[in-house]
Design an enzyme around this catalytic site. Structure first.
Site, PDB file in Angstrom:
ATOM      1  N   PRO A  89       0.816  -1.219   0.000  1.00  0.00           N
ATOM      2  CA  PRO A  89       0.000   0.000   0.000  1.00  0.00           C
ATOM      3  C   PRO A  89       0.846   1.262   0.000  1.00  0.00           C
ATOM      4  O   PRO A  89       0.329   2.356  -0.217  1.00  0.00           O
ATOM      5  CB  PRO A  89      -0.828  -0.120   1.284  1.00  0.00           C
ATOM      6  CG  PRO A  89      -0.061  -1.045   2.152  1.00  0.00           C
ATOM      7  CD  PRO A  89       0.618  -2.015   1.235  1.00  0.00           C
ATOM      8  N   GLU A 117       0.643  -7.654   8.526  1.00  0.00           N
ATOM      9  CA  GLU A 117       0.819  -6.211   8.663  1.00  0.00           C
ATOM     10  C   GLU A 117       1.892  -5.656   7.729  1.00  0.00           C
ATOM     11  O   GLU A 117       2.241  -4.481   7.817  1.00  0.00           O
ATOM     12  CB  GLU A 117       1.177  -5.862  10.115  1.00  0.00           C
ATOM     13  CG  GLU A 117       0.051  -6.080  11.095  1.00  0.00           C
ATOM     14  CD  GLU A 117      -1.162  -5.216  10.762  1.00  0.00           C
ATOM     15  OE1 GLU A 117      -0.993  -3.991  10.577  1.00  0.00           O
ATOM     16  OE2 GLU A 117      -2.274  -5.761  10.671  1.00  0.00           O
ATOM     17  N   ARG A 154      -2.356  -8.130 -20.846  1.00  0.00           N
ATOM     18  CA  ARG A 154      -3.233  -7.571 -21.875  1.00  0.00           C
ATOM     19  C   ARG A 154      -2.488  -6.659 -22.843  1.00  0.00           C
ATOM     20  O   ARG A 154      -2.932  -6.442 -23.973  1.00  0.00           O
ATOM     21  CB  ARG A 154      -4.360  -6.769 -21.215  1.00  0.00           C
ATOM     22  CG  ARG A 154      -5.394  -7.617 -20.504  1.00  0.00           C
ATOM     23  CD  ARG A 154      -6.351  -6.741 -19.715  1.00  0.00           C
ATOM     24  NE  ARG A 154      -7.421  -7.549 -19.140  1.00  0.00           N
ATOM     25  CZ  ARG A 154      -8.587  -7.786 -19.733  1.00  0.00           C
ATOM     26  NH1 ARG A 154      -8.804  -7.300 -20.942  1.00  0.00           N
ATOM     27  NH2 ARG A 154      -9.506  -8.512 -19.141  1.00  0.00           N
ATOM     28  N   ASP A 169      -9.555   5.392  -4.022  1.00  0.00           N
ATOM     29  CA  ASP A 169     -10.152   5.700  -2.729  1.00  0.00           C
ATOM     30  C   ASP A 169      -9.075   6.283  -1.812  1.00  0.00           C
ATOM     31  O   ASP A 169      -7.935   6.441  -2.198  1.00  0.00           O
ATOM     32  CB  ASP A 169     -10.746   4.434  -2.095  1.00  0.00           C
ATOM     33  CG  ASP A 169     -11.881   3.869  -2.936  1.00  0.00           C
ATOM     34  OD1 ASP A 169     -12.644   4.679  -3.486  1.00  0.00           O
ATOM     35  OD2 ASP A 169     -11.975   2.638  -3.043  1.00  0.00           O
TER      36      ASP A 169
END
Length: 256
Positions: A89, A117, A154, A169
């Site tokens: 993240p 974590e 792709r 988000d």
């Protein structure tokens, strides 16, 4: 193109790699996907790949030793241009231009799937890049690895694909995670910060908050524009000289 995936759950890839565009690309030998089980590189009888974080806190952290051993094994036969990517993240947010950047029909991507974590901070020195697939929480990096494999496959010439944009988000709290450490205390000459060994939970909390703010300022400063800082947090940031930069971000966000 070769995708080498380091994971503790290789079975999660069975069905996604058999079906759809990716399965077809594998069948036509336009790509290959090699799954490496990190547990096989643990040295204890329980095949331990995680441990409690120094300084306390929730959850477990992936240990650096099995990760490094697994990566070193893959590197022994890797292509010269192989690129090591940690699914995290704290990484660059995956967009179409980044997927295009990763395409190399004759190259190799080594994808590291974190769990729990996160990974011990000292493993990051072995990584070329960090990528996140979005500002939300997953139980592990396996799904993120599959997203990257799909998005990149792709774009390989001869593989039917399409282009799409991503919606972003926000992280809960609008801060990236602070650096994490677990055993051993010293790894490759790097020490765990002394404050995490102090047992002083107040100082540990302040250290982690400041480290998280610094990480966010460095990597994803736009996240801070949506965060509300408490009076004690603001005072702490002022004492450490971080508040002017954050205040400028907050003011910029209000004007937009």
């Amino acid at each position: 193109m070769i995708f080498s995936v380091l994971t503790i759950f290789p079975d999660l890839f069975d069905s996604p790699l058999r079906d759809g565009i990716v399965g077809k690309a594998i069948g036509e030998r336009k790509i290959s996907v090699d799954l490496v089980n990190i547990r096989q590189f643990a040295t204890d009888r329980h095949a331990t790949t995680d441990d409690r974080p120094y300084g306390g806190g929730e959850g477990m952290v992936m240990k650096p030793e099995p990760l490094v051993r697994a990566l070193q094994q893959v590197r022994t036969t890797a292509r010269p241009s192989a690129r090591v990517v940690l699914l995290s993240p704290q990484g660059r947010l995956l967009r179409q231009d980044i997927a295009e950047e990763l395409v190399d029909p004759s190259g190799q991507l080594i994808l590291i799937c974190g769990r729990y974590e996160g990974v011990d901070e000292r493993f990051r020195r072995h990584v070329d890049d960090e990528i996140s697939i979005g500002d939300y929480v997953l139980t592990g990096g396996e799904l993120a690895a599959l997203v990257i494999i799909d998005a990149v496959t792709r774009l390989i010439p001869g593989v039917l694909g399409c282009r799409a944009s991503a919606e972003n988000d926000s992280f809960c709290g609008n801060l990236l995670k602070h650096p994490q450490y677990t055993r051993p205390r010293v790894f490759e000459g790097q020490n765990v910060p002394d404050v995490l060994l102090s047992g002083d939970h107040h100082k540990i909390g302040e250290h982690r908050f400041l480290a998280a703010v610094r990480q966010t300022l460095q990597r994803r400063p736009q996240l801070l524009a949506g965060r509300q800082f408490s009076a004690p947090e603001t005072a702490l940031l002022q004492r450490h000289g971080l508040w002017p930069e954050i205040e400028a971000l907050l003011n910029r966000g209000e004007r937009q």
